[in-house]
Design an enzyme around this catalytic site. Structure first.
Site, mmCIF file in Angstrom:
data_model
loop_
_atom_site.group_PDB
_atom_site.id
_atom_site.type_symbol
_atom_site.label_atom_id
_atom_site.label_comp_id
_atom_site.label_asym_id
_atom_site.label_seq_id
_atom_site.Cartn_x
_atom_site.Cartn_y
_atom_site.Cartn_z
ATOM 1 N NE ARG A 14 44.068 45.652 48.726
ATOM 2 C CZ ARG A 14 43.987 45.146 48.120
ATOM 3 N NH1 ARG A 14 42.944 43.628 48.876
ATOM 4 N NH2 ARG A 14 45.197 45.070 47.929
ATOM 5 C CG ASP A 15 46.730 42.341 49.110
ATOM 6 O OD1 ASP A 15 45.770 41.655 49.038
ATOM 7 O OD2 ASP A 15 47.571 42.432 47.985
ATOM 8 C CG HIS A 207 49.020 43.132 43.355
ATOM 9 N ND1 HIS A 207 48.805 44.203 44.980
ATOM 10 C CD2 HIS A 207 48.685 42.246 44.422
ATOM 11 C CE1 HIS A 207 48.862 43.565 45.577
ATOM 12 N NE2 HIS A 207 48.402 42.656 45.101
ATOM 13 C CG HIS A 209 50.320 38.197 46.353
ATOM 14 N ND1 HIS A 209 49.674 38.086 47.854
ATOM 15 C CD2 HIS A 209 49.362 38.664 46.001
ATOM 16 C CE1 HIS A 209 49.294 39.237 47.902
ATOM 17 N NE2 HIS A 209 48.930 39.633 46.956
ATOM 18 C CB CYS A 240 43.722 36.858 48.383
ATOM 19 S SG CYS A 240 41.492 37.340 48.057
ATOM 20 C CG ASN A 249 50.739 41.867 48.716
ATOM 21 O OD1 ASN A 249 49.979 41.716 49.908
ATOM 22 N ND2 ASN A 249 50.652 42.341 48.084
HETATM 23 MG MG MG Z 1 47.419 41.148 46.771
#
Ligand code: MG
Length: 300
Positions: A14-15, A207, A209, A240, A249
């Site tokens: 996903r990310d 989370h 980055h 993003c 990430n």
């Molecule tokens: Mg993210």
């Protein structure tokens, strides 16, 4: 002595992929998910149910969820930003939904289509809908360490948004450094403040980055602060579409190497995680930023 557990949530499908300009095929996404689960990950973000015009890379969320092997011991997380997304995720068979709020209006307007205040209007409905559909639900506070549009975000603001998130019955709350501006001191401060403000049974998740190379240090700070669920993206891919300048990430295999040596039990096999990272690099056709997958094996 048994080793302390640390859960790594793999977010590369996903990310990791959402910001990739060339569409990765559903087949390759499913192959990546196969690598991830074979490596021992038991929770992963498989896709998001957001506007396919805005995030075309995630337009095949239904097909990805339809294609993943259904196993009781593996949780595929669907990310959503609105009620429609939650309904689509449930229709696709998602059993866990991560719903995202922002700590800053500048990002919220661009990413979630409204101010922070506006986006909370639907929150009771979202949680009720997810539960009625048989899914458990977590919330993420994005831009919890800084906003690409509004700049610094006050700790008190993060706490306020976190409190609103837990006004509904969720099992987990994540703080996200969406653009990678935080340092360990910010991590201690923000997690400590949020922990003091929310019920103790709600699990915390972090989370990070790695835009400014602070993500590994931030991960250690989060663990020192008691967080036992960390997101990572194999190879360190990610970004993003609505956060200019945000880099990948934190690389999962780098987290894994480090926390293995620190004595934590993640249940994930490092060699298999490295193979998975290399698989993604091959699909994207470039060298990924993670370091451990390029380093000699250690101990050799
Ligand atoms: Mg993210």
């Amino acid at each position: 002595m048994s080793r302390e557990k640390l859960e790594l949530v793999e977010v590369s499908p996903r990310d990791g992929l959402q910001n990739e300009p060339d569409i990765v095929s559903t087949e390759n996404k499913l192959a990546l998910i196969g690598h991830i689960t074979r490596a021992g990950f038991r929770r992963l973000e498989a896709g998001s149910f957001v506007n396919p015009k805005k995030v075309p890379q995630m337009a095949d969320g239904d097909a990805v969820f339809a294609g993943v092997p259904k196993r009781d011991d593996i949780t595929y997380i669907a990310l959503a930003l609105n009620l429609r997304g939650v309904e689509r995720a449930l229709a696709a068979g998602a059993k866990e939904i991560n719903y995202v709020f922002c700590a800053s209006d500048g990002f919220s307007i661009r990413n979630n289509g409204g101010t922070v205040e506006e986006t909370f209007g639907v929150w009771p409905d979202v949680v009720a809908t997810a539960k009625a559909g048989g899914a458990r639900i977590s919330a993420t506070v994005s831009t919890a360490f800084g906003c690409p549009f509004d700049g610094e975000v006050a700790v008190s603001r993060v706490v306020e948004v976190a409190e609103r998130c837990v006004s509904q019955d969720i099992f987990e709350l994540a703080l996200a450094d969406t653009i990678g501006v935080g340092a360990p001191s910010d991590v201690y401060e923000r997690f400590r403040a949020v922990k003091a403000a929310i019920p103790a049974h709600i699990q915390l998740r972090a989370h990070f980055h790695n835009t400014r190379n602070t993500a590994l240090a931030n991960a250690v700070a989060a663990v020192e602060e008691g967080v036992r669920v960390l997101d990572g993206s194999l190879g360190g891919i990610g970004g993003c579409p609505f956060a200019p300048g945000a880099a990948g990430n934190v690389p999962t295999e780098d987290l894994l190497y480090m926390f293995n040596r620190m004595g934590f039990d993640t249940g994930v096999d490092l060699d298999a995680a490295i193979e998975a990272a290399q698989f993604i690099g091959g699909v994207l056709g470039r060298k990924t930023p993670g370091m451990v997958s390029r380093a000699p094996k250690w101990p050799s």
